[in-house]
Design an enzyme around this catalytic site. Structure first.
Site, PDB file in Angstrom:
ATOM      1  N   SER A  42       8.027  66.515 -58.464  1.00  0.00           N
ATOM      2  CA  SER A  42       8.158  66.723 -57.020  1.00  0.00           C
ATOM      3  C   SER A  42       6.837  67.204 -56.442  1.00  0.00           C
ATOM      4  O   SER A  42       6.467  68.370 -56.600  1.00  0.00           O
ATOM      5  CB  SER A  42       9.272  67.749 -56.741  1.00  0.00           C
ATOM      6  OG  SER A  42      10.492  67.313 -57.297  1.00  0.00           O
TER       7      SER A  42
ATOM      8  N   ARG B 118       5.436  65.916 -52.986  1.00  0.00           N
ATOM      9  CA  ARG B 118       5.534  66.019 -51.530  1.00  0.00           C
ATOM     10  C   ARG B 118       6.283  67.290 -51.116  1.00  0.00           C
ATOM     11  O   ARG B 118       5.869  68.010 -50.213  1.00  0.00           O
ATOM     12  CB  ARG B 118       6.258  64.777 -50.993  1.00  0.00           C
ATOM     13  CG  ARG B 118       6.350  64.690 -49.480  1.00  0.00           C
ATOM     14  CD  ARG B 118       7.268  63.546 -49.079  1.00  0.00           C
ATOM     15  NE  ARG B 118       6.843  62.274 -49.617  1.00  0.00           N
ATOM     16  CZ  ARG B 118       6.040  61.428 -48.988  1.00  0.00           C
ATOM     17  NH1 ARG B 118       5.588  61.732 -47.780  1.00  0.00           N
ATOM     18  NH2 ARG B 118       5.715  60.285 -49.539  1.00  0.00           N
TER      19      ARG B 118
ATOM     20  N   TYR C 284       4.720  42.330  -5.413  1.00  0.00           N
ATOM     21  CA  TYR C 284       3.670  41.937  -4.470  1.00  0.00           C
ATOM     22  C   TYR C 284       2.393  42.747  -4.696  1.00  0.00           C
ATOM     23  O   TYR C 284       1.281  42.231  -4.529  1.00  0.00           O
ATOM     24  CB  TYR C 284       4.162  42.097  -3.029  1.00  0.00           C
ATOM     25  CG  TYR C 284       5.194  41.062  -2.638  1.00  0.00           C
ATOM     26  CD1 TYR C 284       4.958  39.707  -2.851  1.00  0.00           C
ATOM     27  CD2 TYR C 284       6.400  41.443  -2.050  1.00  0.00           C
ATOM     28  CE1 TYR C 284       5.908  38.756  -2.493  1.00  0.00           C
ATOM     29  CE2 TYR C 284       7.348  40.501  -1.694  1.00  0.00           C
ATOM     30  CZ  TYR C 284       7.097  39.158  -1.923  1.00  0.00           C
ATOM     31  OH  TYR C 284       8.033  38.217  -1.567  1.00  0.00           O
ATOM     32  N   ALA C 285       2.549  44.020  -5.062  1.00  0.00           N
ATOM     33  CA  ALA C 285       1.371  44.845  -5.332  1.00  0.00           C
ATOM     34  C   ALA C 285       0.600  44.299  -6.525  1.00  0.00           C
ATOM     35  O   ALA C 285      -0.633  44.242  -6.527  1.00  0.00           O
ATOM     36  CB  ALA C 285       1.781  46.291  -5.580  1.00  0.00           C
TER      37      ALA C 285
ATOM     38  N   CYS D  91     -14.244  54.871 -32.546  1.00  0.00           N
ATOM     39  CA  CYS D  91     -14.370  53.690 -31.685  1.00  0.00           C
ATOM     40  C   CYS D  91     -13.420  52.612 -32.183  1.00  0.00           C
ATOM     41  O   CYS D  91     -13.844  51.516 -32.576  1.00  0.00           O
ATOM     42  CB  CYS D  91     -15.806  53.190 -31.664  1.00  0.00           C
ATOM     43  SG  CYS D  91     -16.988  54.417 -31.099  1.00  0.00           S
ATOM     44  N   ASP D  92     -12.139  52.923 -32.206  1.00  0.00           N
ATOM     45  CA  ASP D  92     -11.149  52.011 -32.756  1.00  0.00           C
ATOM     46  C   ASP D  92      -9.858  52.170 -31.963  1.00  0.00           C
ATOM     47  O   ASP D  92      -9.394  53.291 -31.740  1.00  0.00           O
ATOM     48  CB  ASP D  92     -10.909  52.337 -34.238  1.00  0.00           C
ATOM     49  CG  ASP D  92     -10.201  51.218 -34.977  1.00  0.00           C
ATOM     50  OD1 ASP D  92      -9.102  50.828 -34.540  1.00  0.00           O
ATOM     51  OD2 ASP D  92     -10.734  50.730 -35.985  1.00  0.00           O
TER      52      ASP D  92
END
Length: 730
Positions: free
Chosen positions: A393, A395, A458-459, A546-547
């Site tokens: 064990s 985790r 419409y906008a 930068c991703d």
């Protein structure tokens, strides 16, 4: 909503209506529509808010119990001894951050964020709780043997974590599991200081060198078991053991029919990555029997996947493995240990659900009871002596003891559109092309009729047409900005505006939370302070890389945004205001080992914090700054010293003619500092922080621990001044 009066004017409205700027203008056609959530909300009303409400909002008691809580100051606090923690022993995370990040002249450590806070007391409590759960189950079910766990070092190979587990687990014969040659070397070294009966489980694919190391470990009186993952490994074990004169202890990993269907169960079942089929196991038995080595076969191992969601699936797999164990006993193997592998899950979201990859529906006690009962029932029916139960064990042991803390440095949102006067509106309309003016007429007419869904349509049409005309050069940037503001104003008025902000955090998701990016694993993320205030915003987190994948936009509870507080300072950004710290919890397993160096962002700074009875309730027993720019450059085969020399030489060439070369010397000094500093942002209030390279550290040995906890500052002393390149100021 007076600004929306601009949508109705003589140029756009049917006969009988008034100009937008006329004082007799009727009420806005959007009146009666519930006002939208806005991105720049007024100050939240905290009169009816409390830390307990924040705890409920972020589910802290559900996923964090019994180790995390919200204190009366509105800060997240650690309960290092779990349920046994006394009130005065709670550790305020904000105080740790202040101690670690304050400059040295202010009695801080001068470390830069992001920061991993490791809590060995929590790790100790997790190990004791796991052992206690199995001890209780063994007594309750009148089980005839004992539990003896191992920690799979792949979860987090950090030296101090592994050494802590060996030390804390020594009274329980707690051992280690390795899956590669480097892991085996560190496990061998650490277990030399552990309990001699502690198991050293050797898993993973093996070559001659791996098996030689495992056999050497047995020669060093370590309780080593070589677990066969492939049938061919047996020949290597037999040949080498005979050459080295070592009687090996052998185990086999079995491929069970039982399969865990979740994401973490992909290595289970008959087609799993590891292990031997029943046919292959029978061949191993026959070969060992023929060689007179069947007594060496002592352990059966299996693994049905990490994060096992329910005890029903667990008991099913354990029962199948126990039947194989009993068959091996019948065939003459001297079986002693049943290794049930990993799989003990943790509840990342506090939902206690069996239908989720990030939750489990059982407690430690229920897990242990299910295992012990399943093994006992099979062995009793087959009249087989109860085996030692081993689990791997990882985790569940290390996740809770590590907290990642990082800062939100700014936030972004669409600007509020200022109201337009009749003159400004008329000027805007006159500047539109004929097609765009027609779109505006449709928008205004829909507003008058109260057709709010049509207004959005419409906008959007108007905006897209203006964008196309901007690309053609027939619309200027001022008109494009006005259209953007007008469309945002319409969206807000009818409640369709997205109120979610983007909070920019001083972090790399790829380095510190790789499982989120790679497999969609979610971790609880919470502000570690200001929890006595109502969070007035909702936000997603964007990192420094930068991703486009460098963001966190999925949170526990199925949320696509996180309740957050307004950043203090200039214009909603963190310009000189109070810092805003967030914590990611339950990330102690796998994240550090899997993290990369995307954009050359290295790992965070790290501190170990132990509970202390001093005035601060804690002592920092180890502090290591994160990798410098030079460190991460070396990872990619660059040579920072040579890079510096090149830049220094260029600075000298460009600085010829300056006063005595003072300018080039200053540039060289600045460049040297950049190589030695961490890649992460340094916020304005931290600019005076001393630069530290990766060789600087604060440490107290266990022998000195009493001195540390009695230190009034709650921290160890500096090991020395920062190392600098000797030629940087030449």
């Amino acid at each position: 909503m007076p600004a929306l009066a601009c949508c109705v004017d003589a140029a756009a409205a049917p006969p009988g209506h008034h100009f937008a700027g006329d004082s007799s203008l009727p009420a806005s056609p959007f009146s009666g529509v519930p006002p939208a959530a806005i991105t720049t909300a007024p100050a939240a009303d905290n009169s009816h808010w409390s830390p307990s409400l924040s705890s409920d909002l972020y589910r802290i008691d559900a996923w964090g119990g019994p180790y995390f809580t919200v204190n009366s100051s509105g800060n997240v606090a650690v309960r290092p001894h779990g349920r046994a923690t006394l009130p005065h022993q709670e550790i305020d995370l904000l105080k740790i951050v202040k101690k670690v990040s304050d400059p040295k002249p202010d009695c801080g450590l001068g470390l830069q964020l992001p920061l991993i806070v490791r809590l060995p007391d929590v790790l100790k409590n997790r190990l004791e709780s796991l052992q206690g759960a199995f001890d209780l189950a063994i007594r309750s079910h009148d089980y005839g043997s004992h539990y003896q766990g191992v920690y799979p070092v792949k979860c987090n190979q950090d030296r101090f974590i592994v050494e802590d587990i060996v030390k804390f687990g020594s009274p329980f014969r707690f051992g280690l599991e390795a899956g590669s040659k480097p892991e085996l070397l560190l496990a061998m070294s650490c277990l030399c200081k552990g309990n001699p009966d502690a198991l050293l489980i050797c898993n993973g694919f093996k070559d001659l060198e791996y098996i030689s190391l495992a056999l050497f470990a047995r020669k060093l009186a370590l309780n080593t078991v070589i677990v066969l993952e492939q049938e061919e490994e047996l020949d290597l074990v037999v040949d080498l053991s005979q050459k080295l004169g070592v009687r090996p202890v052998i185990g086999v990993r079995a491929k069970l029919k039982t399969k865990h269907s979740g994401h973490f169960g992909s290595t289970s079942g008959e087609k799993g990555k590891f292990g031997l089929t029943t046919t292959q196991i029978l061949r191993v038995v026959k070969k060992l029997d023929k060689l007179g080595m069947l007594d060496c076969f002592q352990l059966l191992h299996f693994h049905i996947g990490s994060q096992i969601p329910s005890t029903y699936l667990l008991a099913d797999g354990v029962s199948e493995a126990a039947q194989i164990y009993c068959e091996l006993v019948r065939l003459g193997a001297q079986m002693k240990v049943l290794d049930i592998g990993g799989g003990l899950g943790i509840d990342y979201d506090g939902s206690k659900s069996s239908n989720s990859d990030i939750s489990v529906s059982y407690s430690l006690e229920e897990y242990a009871s299910a295992v012990v009962q399943a093994v006992r029932n099979v062995c009793e029916r087959r009249s087989v002596k109860h085996p030692v139960i081993c689990s791997e064990s990882g985790r569940a042991l290390v996740s809770h003891h590590s907290v990642l803390i990082f800062e939100a440095v700014s936030s972004s949102a669409c600007d509020d559109a200022p109201p337009m006067s009749a003159y400004e509106l008329q000027y805007f309309i006159e500047g539109l092309t004929e097609e765009a003016r027609a779109d505006y007429l449709n928008l205004s007419a829909a507003a008058i009729r109260g057709e709010y869904e049509a207004c959005l349509t419409y906008a959007d049409v108007l905006k897209q047409r203006c964008v196309e005309q901007f690309k053609e050069g027939s619309v200027g940037i001022e008109q494009l900005a006005t259209v953007d503001g007008l469309c945002d104003m319409v969206s807000k008025a009818i409640g369709a505006f997205d109120p979610v902000r983007t909070y920019h955090v001083n972090l790399s998701v790829f380095t510190s939370i790789p499982d989120f990016w790679g497999i969609g694993q979610m971790f609880p993320i919470v502000p570690i302070h200001r929890l006595d205030q109502r969070p007035a915003m909702r936000g997603v987190l964007s990192d420094l890389t930068c991703d486009s994948d460098g963001k966190i936009d999925k949170f526990i509870g199925g949320e696509s945004s996180l309740p957050l507080h307004e950043l203090e300072g200039n214009g909603g950004n963190n310009g000189g205001g109070q810092k805003y710290y967030l914590g990611m919890f339950l990330g102690g397993a796998y994240q550090e080992a899997l993290g990369g160096v995307h954009n050359l962002f290295g790992g965070p700074s790290i501190v170990r914090v132990s509970q202390s009875d001093g005035p601060h309730s804690f002592a920092v027993t180890l502090a290591v700054p994160g990798p410098s720019c030079g460190d991460v450059l070396r990872v990619m085969q660059h040579e920072p010293e040579l890079m510096f020399e090149t830049l220094k030489h260029r600075a000298e060439e460009c600085g010829q003619g300056d006063d005595g070369g003072m300018a080039s010397a200053a540039v060289a000094t600045s460049l040297a500092g950049s190589f030695h500093n961490m890649p992460y942002l340094v916020t304005a209030s931290s600019c005076s922080m001393s630069a530290m390279n990766n060789h600087g550290f604060y440490y107290c040995s266990e022998d000195d621990y009493d001195d540390v906890v009695s230190d009034s500052t709650g921290t160890a002393a500096s090991a020395g001044e920062e190392e600098q390149w000797s030629y940087c100021c030449a």
